[in-house]
Design an enzyme around this catalytic site. Sequence first.
Site, PDB file in Angstrom:
ATOM      1  CG  ASP A   1      46.223  42.957  31.436  1.00  0.00           C
ATOM      2  OD1 ASP A   1      45.960  41.748  31.315  1.00  0.00           O
ATOM      3  OD2 ASP A   1      47.079  43.367  30.640  1.00  0.00           O
ATOM      4  CB  SER A   2      48.606  44.772  36.355  1.00  0.00           C
ATOM      5  OG  SER A   2      48.006  43.761  36.812  1.00  0.00           O
TER       6      SER A   2
END
Length: 211
Positions: free
Chosen positions: A66-67
């Site tokens: 997740d970024s």
Amino acid sequence: MELLLATQNKGKIEEISRMLRPLGVDVIPPKEEVPVEEEGRSFMENAYLKALAYFKRYGIPTLADDSGLVVPSLEGYPGIYSSRFYSLEWGGKEEVETSKDQANIKKLLRLLEGTSDRRAYFKAVVCLMIDEELYIFAEGICHGEIVKSPRGSGGFGYDPVFKPIGYEKTMAELSPEEKDSLSHRGKAIRKLFQLLEKCKHSIFYQKASLA
Ligand code: ITT
């Protein structure tokens, strides 16, 4: 070692596969999308939710990422909403004309018009789930600033408007190897595998002392 990638993002699949291939890891993109309610309040929570959803479906070691892009002068937005920033009420919605990535960039540049503080950073949290109760996280950050107009065609997402500190090129103008060497994702993946190396030794040590 086989690793399922818990993502539908083609850019992430390409980058993570490219980084793990030399380590002898066989990266498996998911055959079908697994719906995930990304309702976490942090990158870490969302990485966990994605890893868990895909692990439950496929039952093999799973890696989630997740970024996003954090812009302090925009109260931290787009942040965990990076992929759907264009559709948020916050800052006004943006029409998708060509692609979501372009709509996100258009909104970001509109909100930063006339702002002198254009500092930003990318953050990635990766979660490797080996079992529902056995998982580890690693995080990577890449600092830089938002340029005034998009440049370059490499990478994905906000890469054309993000210039890493110490570079004149945007992330989208760097070669894939250059991006991996300094990116948030590259740093997170390297940390994760260093951690695995260390764990491997302690597991062997435990086994040896029990024997
Ligand atoms: P999955 O949830 O299926 O992995 P996603 O794209 O929705 O795909 P995220 O929720 O983690 O994934 O959102 C990441 C967004 O952050 C991504 O869509 C880009 O807009 C941005 N982003 C992340 N890493 C990036 C990078 O290396 N370069 C440019 N933009 C990036």
